[in-house]
Write a protein that holds these residues in place. Structure first.
Motif, PDB file in Angstrom:
ATOM      1  N   LEU A 160      -5.564 -27.990   6.928  1.00  0.00           N
ATOM      2  CA  LEU A 160      -6.784 -27.187   7.001  1.00  0.00           C
ATOM      3  C   LEU A 160      -7.243 -26.706   5.620  1.00  0.00           C
ATOM      4  O   LEU A 160      -8.446 -26.617   5.351  1.00  0.00           O
ATOM      5  N   VAL A 161      -6.297 -26.423   4.736  1.00  0.00           N
ATOM      6  CA  VAL A 161      -6.639 -25.930   3.403  1.00  0.00           C
ATOM      7  C   VAL A 161      -7.469 -26.951   2.632  1.00  0.00           C
ATOM      8  O   VAL A 161      -8.474 -26.613   1.987  1.00  0.00           O
ATOM      9  N   PHE A 162      -7.066 -28.212   2.687  1.00  0.00           N
ATOM     10  CA  PHE A 162      -7.790 -29.262   1.964  1.00  0.00           C
ATOM     11  C   PHE A 162      -9.182 -29.465   2.565  1.00  0.00           C
ATOM     12  O   PHE A 162     -10.152 -29.722   1.855  1.00  0.00           O
ATOM     13  N   ARG A 163      -9.290 -29.350   3.905  1.00  0.00           N
ATOM     14  CA  ARG A 163     -10.605 -29.478   4.561  1.00  0.00           C
ATOM     15  C   ARG A 163     -11.528 -28.361   4.070  1.00  0.00           C
ATOM     16  O   ARG A 163     -12.685 -28.606   3.691  1.00  0.00           O
ATOM     17  N   ASP A 164     -11.007 -27.145   4.075  1.00  0.00           N
ATOM     18  CA  ASP A 164     -11.830 -26.003   3.684  1.00  0.00           C
ATOM     19  C   ASP A 164     -12.179 -26.031   2.197  1.00  0.00           C
ATOM     20  O   ASP A 164     -13.255 -25.557   1.790  1.00  0.00           O
ATOM     21  N   ASP A 165     -11.296 -26.598   1.397  1.00  0.00           N
ATOM     22  CA  ASP A 165     -11.575 -26.733  -0.038  1.00  0.00           C
ATOM     23  C   ASP A 165     -12.772 -27.661  -0.258  1.00  0.00           C
ATOM     24  O   ASP A 165     -13.667 -27.362  -1.052  1.00  0.00           O
ATOM     25  N   ALA A 166     -12.805 -28.777   0.471  1.00  0.00           N
ATOM     26  CA  ALA A 166     -13.928 -29.711   0.359  1.00  0.00           C
ATOM     27  C   ALA A 166     -15.210 -29.080   0.899  1.00  0.00           C
ATOM     28  O   ALA A 166     -16.295 -29.264   0.341  1.00  0.00           O
ATOM     29  N   ALA A 167     -15.090 -28.311   1.985  1.00  0.00           N
ATOM     30  CA  ALA A 167     -16.263 -27.669   2.590  1.00  0.00           C
ATOM     31  C   ALA A 167     -16.904 -26.669   1.637  1.00  0.00           C
ATOM     32  O   ALA A 167     -18.127 -26.485   1.646  1.00  0.00           O
ATOM     33  N   ALA A 168     -16.080 -26.043   0.801  1.00  0.00           N
ATOM     34  CA  ALA A 168     -16.608 -25.065  -0.146  1.00  0.00           C
ATOM     35  C   ALA A 168     -17.365 -25.726  -1.298  1.00  0.00           C
ATOM     36  O   ALA A 168     -18.223 -25.115  -1.918  1.00  0.00           O
ATOM     37  N   GLN A 169     -17.071 -26.991  -1.553  1.00  0.00           N
ATOM     38  CA  GLN A 169     -17.681 -27.685  -2.682  1.00  0.00           C
ATOM     39  C   GLN A 169     -18.904 -28.509  -2.309  1.00  0.00           C
ATOM     40  O   GLN A 169     -19.749 -28.790  -3.160  1.00  0.00           O
TER      41      GLN A 169
END
Length: 632
Positions: free
Chosen positions: A571-580
């Motif tokens: 989930l962390v990697f998904r949310d990191d991409a969503a923020a960018q």
């Protein structure tokens, strides 16, 4: 929650029990509003069809202290819940007669939820119990507003049929039978009485009658005088001479239900017949404006359900087909697209999750309902053609080349999100939500489904084809095996063209046109019909024209790197991409908790910035709602 839905929910003691065993005799829980209400209470609705699978799901859920479950058996099928489950859970039986006791349960159990809404609203006006006959009459007069008992002539019967098939409320089979029994006493032929059964067959009949009318009256110059049709030389007893009929069917030509007839020279066609006649000077502007207004009217409905969205994509696709065919009105259509996508995104993020719990028995709501729906049909041989990646827009183009030889009953079903092949197409063949699927190939899943129905592998075929060149029946085992009963045929052409569409939808349109001229699909359908198959056409997902917003650079941190969808195990990697990046964090409806999804916004893709592509994976209406067609 109010009305008949509240009466249903009040019978389910969800506050006191984590497992409820429910016999839903009349399929009352197949309602989006009820399912959404239950989901908000953290209650999952599980459809029970197979005892072994039911046992597996039930025991898995016993260890989950967070949720509550309703295990539902639909209809009057013989099914007994195991004794140990009855000891641990709570048993409920729902029946339509308890909701509206004044009406015949035999009649009203066949009505869909929208008709039940209308009937429930007027039910207090009915005192005492009605017979089957009186219930039918009450519903037809008060809900459908049909003056069926006043029909005396063929023209009046045709007007009634137009009204019936054009209604937003589908007419239940038992009501159709009641009308037929009333009308047959009026001297209407059996052939014309049967036109009430199928919308597609009725429109095919109207098409033939209209073509005959145009040929005799307009093309032969019999003549059109001062904007009026001179029909003196045409048989006055023929219903097509009626201007009332002309006015009643004009919108059907604009919507693509009927096809306008081309005439040889320019004439002054009266207003009541203009849309049914295509002259060389035809300009699609008025038709596009009419259809745009129709979509906007639908968009103005405050509380939309899946049925409204299917109607919207159907009309919108007709607009896009006109725009692509005549290369016109792009700005108007783009503006409409933005309005549709904004509202659809809002709806899909809140209400889409209810669709998986709907019943497949009347018609499928999602792609995993398709096989259970076919299973209920009394058809000896069935062929399911899956047009990989076909959207409603491509279907409009394809339909135009086929409808002179075939009749279609058209519906829409929802794909699984992310709208990628390995998820949504597997859902078709495994006939269940992604979380419950096995790691097996599509062909094995197709055979396993029908094996459970006591059909052996020798009577089941599976084809996955890139249909190139002319059709050769010897290349399909479904046509070579005379004893075959179930045929799955995947045609990959559209998906192949999608991923190579460097010229966008316009380029795809031209490429599909070239493929259709090979007559491969037409010949395939003809051979299946001749071989006795009941044939269905559907798609696993649609496609969307998009512009790149930049590649997401995460390397091996992502499991699936789609152009419009990305799948993560963390989930962390998904949310990191969503923020960018401009994107939507898609909830994992129907999936296991260890899968996380990121989908691109409508019209955008995770590819090189500024690059134009046609792709799929996201939540646009063009990707999510796909055709489900019965071919006659």
């Amino acid at each position: 929650m109010n009305g008949w839905r509240k009466q249903i929910v009040d019978q389910i003691p969800y506050s006191h029990h984590s497992a409820i065993l429910l016999k839903d005799v009349d399929n009352l829980l197949s309602d989006e509003d009820i399912i959404l209400f239950l989901q908000e209470k953290n209650i999952s609705l599980v459809q029970v069809d197979d005892r072994a699978e039911f046992r597996r799901i039930y025991e898995d859920n016993l260890n989950n202290e967070k949720g509550k479950w309703i295990y539902r058996v639909t209809g009057n099928k013989e099914f007994t819940f195991p004794f140990d489950m009855l000891q641990q859970g709570y048993y409920v039986e729902l029946n339509i007669h308890d909701i509206m006791p004044s009406f015949s349960a035999q009649i009203i159990r066949q009505l869909d939820s929208e008709v039940l809404d209308a009937l429930y609203a007027v039910s207090p006006q009915q005192q005492g119990s009605l017979s089957n006959k009186d219930t039918c009459n009450f519903i037809l007069k008060r809900i459908y507003k049909l003056a069926y008992d006043l029909v005396e002539t063929v023209e009046e019967w045709m007007n009634l049929l137009i009204q019936i098939h054009d209604s937003r409320y589908p007419l239940a089979p038992i009501l159709k039978d009641y009308i037929k029994k009333t009308i047959e006493r009026k001297g209407i032929s059996k052939e014309r009485l049967l036109l009430i059964e199928s919308k597609g067959i009725f429109y095919q009949y109207l098409q033939g009658q209209w073509e005959e009318f145009v040929k005799q009256i307009i093309n032969n110059d019999l003549s059109v005088k001062d904007g009026y049709l001179d029909t003196d030389t045409y048989h006055k007893e023929h219903f097509m001479h009626s201007e009332q009929i002309h006015r009643a069917i004009q919108h059907l030509f604009i919507e693509g239900r009927l096809q306008a007839v081309e005439i040889d020279i320019e004439r002054n066609i009266p207003l009541c017949a203009q849309n049914g006649v295509k002259q060389r000077s035809y300009n699609p502007l008025k038709d596009i404006e009419f259809l745009v207004d129709k979509v906007i009217s639908k968009l103005s409905i405050e509380r939309k359900h899946n049925k409204e969205w299917i109607e919207i994509i159907d009309t919108y696709s007709q607009i896009k087909d006109l725009q692509l065919h005549y290369n016109t009105e792009k700005e108007t259509v783009d503006s409409l697209t933005s309005q549709i996508e904004a509202q659809f995104k809002e709806w899909i993020l809140t209400d889409y999750k209810a669709l998986a719990g709907l019943s497949p028995y009347i018609k499928p709501a999602m792609v995993h309902h398709i096989l259970p729906h076919l299973q209920l049909k009394d058809e000896k041989k069935q062929a399911l053609i899956i047009m990989d990646g076909m959207s409603f827009i491509q279907w409009k183009q394809i339909k135009r080349t086929l409808e002179s030889n075939f009749t279609f009953e058209e519906y829409g079903v929802f794909a699984w999100v992310p709208t990628i092949t390995e998820i949504s197409r597997m859902s078709i063949f495994q006939a269940t939500i992604p979380r419950l699927q096995e790691s097996i190939k599509e062909e094995k899943a197709w055979k396993q489904f029908w094996n459970k129905e006591s059909i052996s592998d020798m009577h089941i075929t599976f084809e996955n084809i890139l249909a190139q060149g002319g059709f050769d029946s010897k290349e399909l085992s479904a046509l070579e095996k005379s004893n075959n009963k179930k045929a799955a045929i995947i045609l990959r052409n559209i998906d192949k063209l999608t991923h190579g569409a460097i010229q966008g939808l316009e380029g795809m349109y031209a490429e599909i046109d070239v493929w259709l001229k090979t007559n491969y699909l037409q010949d395939l359908l003809s051979h299946l019909k001749e071989s006795g198959y009941s044939t269905y056409i559907t798609s696993d997902h649609g496609n969307k024209e998009s512009v790149g917003i930049g590649k997401v650079k995460q390397g091996s941190l992502v499991e699936t790197k789609g152009e419009r969808a990305r799948i993560y195990s963390d989930l962390v990697f998904r949310d990191d991409a969503a923020a960018q990046y401009s994107s939507v964090k898609w909830p994992n409806y129907g999936f296991s908790d260890d899968q996380h999804f990121l989908v691109a916004e409508s019209g955008e893709a995770f590819v090189t910035k500024g690059q134009h592509i046609v792709s799929h994976g996201g939540i646009s209406i063009e990707e999510v709602i796909v055709p489900f067609i019965k071919v006659y």
